[in-house]
Design a protein around this motif. Structure first.
Motif, mmCIF file in Angstrom:
data_model
loop_
_atom_site.group_PDB
_atom_site.id
_atom_site.type_symbol
_atom_site.label_atom_id
_atom_site.label_comp_id
_atom_site.label_asym_id
_atom_site.label_seq_id
_atom_site.Cartn_x
_atom_site.Cartn_y
_atom_site.Cartn_z
ATOM 1 N N PRO A 26 0.827 -1.198 0.000
ATOM 2 C CA PRO A 26 0.000 0.000 0.000
ATOM 3 C C PRO A 26 0.868 1.258 0.000
ATOM 4 O O PRO A 26 1.897 1.310 0.666
ATOM 5 N N VAL A 27 0.441 2.256 -0.752
ATOM 6 C CA VAL A 27 1.199 3.498 -0.869
ATOM 7 C C VAL A 27 0.234 4.671 -0.707
ATOM 8 O O VAL A 27 -0.855 4.660 -1.261
ATOM 9 N N ALA A 28 0.666 5.650 0.068
ATOM 10 C CA ALA A 28 -0.072 6.910 0.174
ATOM 11 C C ALA A 28 0.895 8.008 -0.252
ATOM 12 O O ALA A 28 2.017 8.068 0.239
ATOM 13 N N THR A 29 0.486 8.833 -1.184
ATOM 14 C CA THR A 29 1.378 9.878 -1.687
ATOM 15 C C THR A 29 0.727 11.244 -1.531
ATOM 16 O O THR A 29 -0.470 11.346 -1.275
ATOM 17 N N GLY A 30 1.512 12.247 -1.714
ATOM 18 C CA GLY A 30 0.996 13.609 -1.652
ATOM 19 C C GLY A 30 2.089 14.558 -1.240
ATOM 20 O O GLY A 30 3.254 14.168 -1.122
ATOM 21 N N GLY A 42 -4.021 7.426 7.755
ATOM 22 C CA GLY A 42 -5.429 7.016 7.713
ATOM 23 C C GLY A 42 -5.734 6.127 6.524
ATOM 24 O O GLY A 42 -6.568 5.227 6.607
ATOM 25 N N GLU A 43 -5.047 6.361 5.413
ATOM 26 C CA GLU A 43 -5.220 5.508 4.228
ATOM 27 C C GLU A 43 -4.524 4.157 4.401
ATOM 28 O O GLU A 43 -4.979 3.153 3.866
ATOM 29 N N LEU A 44 -3.420 4.144 5.137
ATOM 30 C CA LEU A 44 -2.614 2.923 5.255
ATOM 31 C C LEU A 44 -3.092 1.974 6.353
ATOM 32 O O LEU A 44 -3.015 0.753 6.188
ATOM 33 N N LEU A 45 -3.552 2.497 7.477
ATOM 34 C CA LEU A 45 -3.915 1.638 8.604
ATOM 35 C C LEU A 45 -4.996 0.603 8.285
ATOM 36 O O LEU A 45 -4.883 -0.540 8.746
ATOM 37 N N PRO A 46 -6.024 0.922 7.498
ATOM 38 C CA PRO A 46 -7.036 -0.101 7.204
ATOM 39 C C PRO A 46 -6.478 -1.341 6.481
ATOM 40 O O PRO A 46 -7.043 -2.418 6.577
#
Length: 163
Positions: A26-30, A42-46
């Protein structure tokens, strides 16, 4: 920036080197603000991540705040491990990395900020030899992720042969 791209590429290379499917990580970017760290965690924990890589201390501090707001407490539920060659750091090569941890890398040049250094569970250094003063942040990310994978990855599985 370029350093962040290098850290992400090193993270994916470390996963691939151990036969793990980097495409499923899983990757969260910004952007790189405190708020982006809160949003990203918050995007990664689920997805039940067990390790998180933050490319800056500001993102990591936001991730810590975001985790806390979601009932995931540092360091009880998620350890923060700083990677920087600071006085008092312990060698990564002999450190037992927690299974659930966030790896935080000092910025090239200034290293970990004071607030990040005060927040982390531990600070680990990477052994260096020769005339090189510091390891590139992307290389440091690959080394640290490889250390985590060696300790916690399912290396008994022969991924190449589907066993």
């Amino acid at each position: 920036g370029l350093a962040d791209t290098a850290k992400h590429a090193a993270f994916l290379a470390a996963l691939n080197a151990q036969g793990l499917d980097a495409g499923t990580a899983p990757v969260a970017t910004g952007p790189h603000s405190f708020e982006d760290g809160e949003r990203a965690i918050g995007e990664l924990l689920p997805s039940r991540v067990t390790a998180v890589l933050c490319s800056t201390d500001i993102l990591a501090l936001g991730a810590i705040s975001g985790a806390d707001k979601r009932g995931v407490h540092v360091p009880r539920d998620l350890s923060i491990i700083g990677i920087d060659n600071l006085p008092g750091s312990v060698p990564l090569e002999g450190f037992a990395l927690p299974r659930s941890c966030l790896l935080l890398f000092g910025q090239e040049g200034p290293g970990l900020s004071r607030s990040a250094h005060e927040t982390v569970t531990a600070v680990c250094s990477i052994a260096q030899f020769g005339s090189t003063r510091s390891i590139n942040a992307g290389a440091a990310a690959a080394i640290a992720m490889h250390a985590w994978i060696r300790q916690h990855g399912d290396l008994g599985k022969d991924v190449a042969h589907g066993e």
